[in-house]
Design an enzyme around this catalytic site. Structure first.
Site, short mmCIF file in Angstrom:
data_model
loop_
_atom_site.label_atom_id
_atom_site.label_comp_id
_atom_site.label_asym_id
_atom_site.label_seq_id
_atom_site.Cartn_x
_atom_site.Cartn_y
_atom_site.Cartn_z
N GLU A 83 0.80 -1.23 0.00
CA GLU A 83 0.00 0.00 0.00
C GLU A 83 0.84 1.28 0.00
OE1 GLU A 83 -4.05 -1.42 2.18
OE2 GLU A 83 -2.37 -1.02 3.50
C1 ACM Z 1 -2.47 -5.42 3.86
O1 ACM Z 1 -3.57 -5.88 4.21
N1 ACM Z 1 -2.29 -4.13 3.73
C2 ACM Z 1 -1.34 -6.29 3.58
#
Ligand code: ACM
Length: 482
Positions: free
Chosen positions: A299
């Protein structure tokens, strides 16, 4: 139902003949292997509390009235054999296999064996023969101690649950925007300044290195590896509070107690960034006996593709230089990975890239394995961005066929992450973990051909009294015939 063992063993045979009965003359025989002797002592502690019997642990060769734990040099991995007759219980295997076999023995005894107070029970074990070994080498869960902090004692309670269900990896998510949770002696500000917040504004906390070592040792005694994760280059607000020189703006950010993701990042173009990472990985590697260091990588929305790749490849080199292998969330598949690196599949869009690089996968598909998702819309705790996940959803998938292009050969195993945005203590964690953690444990342990939901739901129902004795919270899912 022939038994209520979870995860279901590879083979189970009920023998002719009388059960074994624990009584005041029973003992545990362990031989000379130090790890087997420790497992024997741990079993004795469990049995003494509820039965009130002395249950001595001995190295000699008494064979009647005994639970005999015997290292078998011909065994490999975590395999064990368990054979119960009227005269004895014999568990043979590798030291880790014997520990797994002892969990099976616990589950063959009445649930009251878990009581911490003496009870007047009849402590019988049915006459059976079990041959057992795991399908996958990596069977884990992840606890997010960053969004909310969990004490050492709470982490140990979670490890106890992993052990009961034969899981062998605890991945600790030790750093995120809301908190840095591990003391780094060469960079003391990380924990001192980055560790004092959490979601919702509570005081947070961090593990000293001695406390972390205590967790590692407690897990190791249960043949569970700790995989520490420092999430980077994103999810780094807490680190940047302590070290603003590592952000591209050089401005110290404010503490963050919300739950948004994707907005923070280490500056990938500064040598100071890699110097700090080197210090952190060096200290973590020295504290962690397991092979793996997890570096997150998920992310990241504020770096370019090229910056991200360059960052991950440099960090991979740092991990390897300190004698460990890298694990990253599947996004790291965009970079050039070493064949010894593992990518943790969670949303399917970069896992095939990781495979093409030669890395293997840990399967944590968020609509199946994210144990922090709500069971139903009515579940008070948890999130639902990936899916609503009832117990059957965790159970009814095969890691080897879940994603097109991923085969059994590509997978080291499965892991059920528990993110803690909504979880402020271990009781809340248990509510989401139970009974989904045992379901995931069976996905990871039991051969696909031996798995059946109708069987699992009945077997796991029989565990509720055990959880009550252990003081473990759980969700009374309507899918389970409690
Ligand atoms: C995640 O759930 N950001 C790996």
């Amino acid at each position: 139902m022939a038994h209520s063992i979870v995860p279901a063993p590879v083979s189970f045979t009920r023998n002719e003949g009388e059960p074994f009965t624990l009584d005041s003359t029973s003992s545990i025989v362990v031989g000379t292997d130090a790890e087997v002797a420790r497992t024997g002592e741990m079993l004795a502690v469990l049995l003494r509390a509820s039965t009130g019997y002395a249950i001595p642990v001995r190295a000699d060769s008494v064979t009647t009235g005994a639970i005999i734990l015997r290292a078998n040099p011909a065994a490999s991995g975590e395999e064990y054999q368990l054979r119960v007759t009227r005269d004895s219980v014999r568990i043979a295997g590798t030291p880790s296999g014997i520990f797994r076999g002892v969990q099976t023995l616990r589950q063959l005894l009445p649930p009251a064996i878990e009581s911490h107070m003496k009870l007047n029970g009849t402590w019988t074990v049915p006459a059976v023969t079990i041959e057992d070994r795991p399908r996958f080498a990596w069977r884990g869960s992840m606890l997010d101690v960053a969004r909310h902090f969990f004490t050492v004692d709470e982490v140990k309670q979670f490890i106890d649950l992993l052990a009961l269900y034969k899981l062998n990896v605890l991945h600790l998510h030790l750093a995120d925007d809301q908190g840095w949770r591990i003391e780094i002696k060469s960079r003391p500000r990380l924990a001192e300044m980055g560790g004092v917040t959490q979601v919702g504004g509570g005081p947070g906390g961090f593990y000293t290195q001695a406390e972390y070592a205590d967790i590692v040792r407690y897990a190791q005694e249960r043949f569970i590896s700790i995989v520490p994760e420092i999430d980077m280059p994103g999810h780094t607000n807490a680190a940047l509070i302590a070290h603003p020189e590592l952000s591209c703006s050089r401005i110290a950010p404010a503490p963050y107690t919300g739950t948004e993701v994707g907005w923070s990042a280490f500056c990938p173009n500064k040598e100071e960034t890699y110097a700090l990472i080197d210090d952190v990985i060096r200290e973590l590697a020295a504290l962690t006996p397991g092979r793996y260091i997890h570096v997150g990588g998920d992310e990241v929305e504020v770096l370019t593709h090229e910056e991200y790749i360059r960052f991950i490849e440099r960090v991979q080199d740092i991990v390897v230089r300190h004698g460990k292998e890298m694990v990253g969330w599947e996004e790291v598949g965009k970079a050039r990975l070493r064949p010894t690196t593992l990518a943790q599949q969670w949303k399917s869009d970069s896992a095939l890239l990781a495979l093409k690089s030669g890395a293997k996968l840990i399967m944590s598909p968020s609509p199946r394995a994210y144990l922090d998702m709500k069971y139903t819309d009515a579940t008070e705790l948890g999130l639902k961005w990936a899916a609503l996940i009832e117990v059957a959803d965790v159970y009814n998938w095969d890691p080897a066929t879940y994603q097109a292009g991923v085969t059994e050969r590509d997978i080291v195993g499965v892991e059920g992450p528990i993110w803690s945005e909504t979880l402020r203590n271990i009781t809340a964690v248990q509510y989401l973990a139970m009974p989904r953690l045992p379901a995931l444990a069976e996905v990871g342990w039991t051969p696909q051909s031996a798995r059946e939901w109708e069987s699992f739901r009945v077997r796991v129902a029989a565990h509720a009294p055990r959880w009550n004795y252990l003081g473990v919270n759980y969700h009374r899912s309507p899918q389970i015939p409690w």
